[in-house]
Design a protein around this motif. Sequence first.
Motif, short mmCIF file in Angstrom:
data_model
loop_
_atom_site.label_atom_id
_atom_site.label_comp_id
_atom_site.label_asym_id
_atom_site.label_seq_id
_atom_site.Cartn_x
_atom_site.Cartn_y
_atom_site.Cartn_z
N HIS A 201 0.84 -1.21 0.00
CA HIS A 201 0.00 0.00 0.00
C HIS A 201 0.87 1.26 0.00
O HIS A 201 1.78 1.39 0.83
N GLU A 203 0.20 5.10 0.47
CA GLU A 203 -0.79 6.12 0.83
C GLU A 203 -0.80 7.26 -0.20
O GLU A 203 0.26 7.62 -0.73
N PRO A 204 -1.98 7.86 -0.45
CA PRO A 204 -2.00 8.99 -1.39
C PRO A 204 -1.04 10.11 -1.00
O PRO A 204 -0.45 10.76 -1.86
N ARG A 205 -0.85 10.32 0.32
CA ARG A 205 0.10 11.38 0.72
C ARG A 205 1.53 11.02 0.34
O ARG A 205 2.35 11.88 0.05
N ALA A 207 2.28 9.10 -2.29
CA ALA A 207 2.35 9.28 -3.74
C ALA A 207 2.61 10.75 -4.06
O ALA A 207 3.41 11.09 -4.94
N ARG A 208 1.95 11.61 -3.33
CA ARG A 208 2.14 13.05 -3.54
C ARG A 208 3.58 13.46 -3.17
O ARG A 208 4.17 14.32 -3.84
N ASP B 260 -2.87 0.62 5.26
CA ASP B 260 -4.02 0.52 4.36
C ASP B 260 -5.31 0.72 5.16
O ASP B 260 -5.37 0.41 6.35
N ASP B 261 -6.35 1.24 4.51
CA ASP B 261 -7.63 1.47 5.19
C ASP B 261 -8.16 0.18 5.83
O ASP B 261 -8.73 0.20 6.93
#
Lengths: 296, 287
Positions: A201, A203-205, A207-208, B260-261
């Motif tokens: 995984h 996280e979107p943060r 990736a940013r 992960d969520d």
Amino acid sequence: MADTIVGQRGVLESLVQALIAGGHIVLEGPPGLAKTLACRALATAVGGSFKRVQFTPDLLPSDIVGTRIFDQRSGEFTTVLGPIFANVVLADEINRAPAKVQSALLEAMQERQVTIGPQTFPLPEPFVVTATMNPLDSEGTYALPLAQMDRFLVKVLVDYPGPEEEVRILNRFGGATPALPENVVSVADVLAWRDQAYAVHLEPRLARYAVDLVAATRAPHDYVERGASPRATLAIAALARARALLDGRDFALPDDVRAAAPDALRHRLAFNYRLLTDRVDPERIVADLIAGVPTP
Amino acid sequence: MDIFAPFVAPAAAQQLVRLHVRQFEMSADPVSLRIGETLRLKIVARVDENLLELDEVTLPDLSGFESLGDERQCATAYRGSRCTETITLTPTVAGDRTIAGATLEAIDASSGRAVRFSSNSVVVHVAGAPLPNYFWQGLLEGLIRPFAILLLVAALGYAALWGWRRRPKPVVAEPPASSAPPPVPVQAAPAAPPALHGLVETLVRAPSRANLLAVRAELRRRIGARDEETLADLRARGATRGDADLDAALRATEFAAFADDARLDGAITRALEPLQRLVSPPAGAMT
């Protein structure tokens, strides 16, 4: 691999991360620092096929990818596949071959297939090119263009060992050459690790954060002429996932992203002439750019 | 950056370059100096275009300064250029000097009109020249020497007064000392600041990523983490100062923050254990 190579822990980790991330590797360092040995150790540890090509100025593209020859007995052309058809290909001193040979190799690296005459041949999976370069002897070399360097997932710098490591090298290699590790993992293992790495995984943060790191190289800079491409962002993300997997995690951390950044960025930046005239270390520039980006 | 438009006659405007000007600033270093010292006046223009040089910059009036050198360079990148002009100056007149803004004449690429961009002005404080040596010699003879003599006399007078006050005095019997031990100050156990305590309680009540991130931010604030520092950096520099609970809480919170969520609840539960140890006072401590 650590049983074969003394020290160079960071180099070995980068090699394994790139193998799991599914990318190609270029090692740069002065002669005698076990660059070739490290690539051979990686190749033999992965129980697949291994081919080595010594790049020289008189090498031809057909020496890499293969060629069609006329069989007089059958009266037909047959295809002879080149050394590139292996799981691990060692391109030794890649900058000693002219541009057309480099292009033949790098096209295969990108497309993962080779076209010889009318036929297209897929390359085996996994397919990893490990290339070595020597930065000191510039005479008789052909520098790889930026677009071609971009095809390599990572560029790993190999530095001189410390005194204690050099004593261990003397003890280990003073007599008979130690055997390389063979078939430590199978090709199937490597492919399974890759699948697991894809599932790590990010996280979107994070990736940013990877995007911001690459964007930092594109801002106007006194020494950087051109920044890294989006391929660098993909490389950072893939390497961060591989690092997390090797650390036993199914999620990546900011540490993984930042640790991946130098290897993924250093060969993708174009520096201007001022870097040479001001005698600035390009590694310092890369490090400063990375350090200037806030972590998530 | 100020813009005055339009300004240029149409014929002259045709000779201007089209630019997207993003930044046009001027700075001086140092802003306070003496006559004879040097300052660097730096004019920076950042544009979206790739330029090898930028000749359209008009320097401000530099009367009161003598120019010792001028250096121009443009650094280009994938998107844009950063052109700098650095002028080395030495002031010739004392006093506060205001250097008016530099100007840049170009076709504003976003509007297509000829405009004059003006940078900020800078104020430089120029003190007089360093005093010559004979001034210091005169000062020494005229002021410092009498002052030193006065100081010596005052010191002798003080010594005499100190000796008189420390003359032997008649002995007076003191009451016996009490056998009771001196009172020990009660020291409260170190407790976590209410902010972290409250944030952890909120996380216990409502385990969510937002609440977890708030706890993580507070933990990082407490140990003085900089924006660019990762967990590895903090541990490498010993930011937790050997506090095992704080270290465990920091690590577990970091791990949970990027989980992960689907695994977030479990990660928060694991993070709460060291967090609650951190915020709860030690057993036996006075609260």
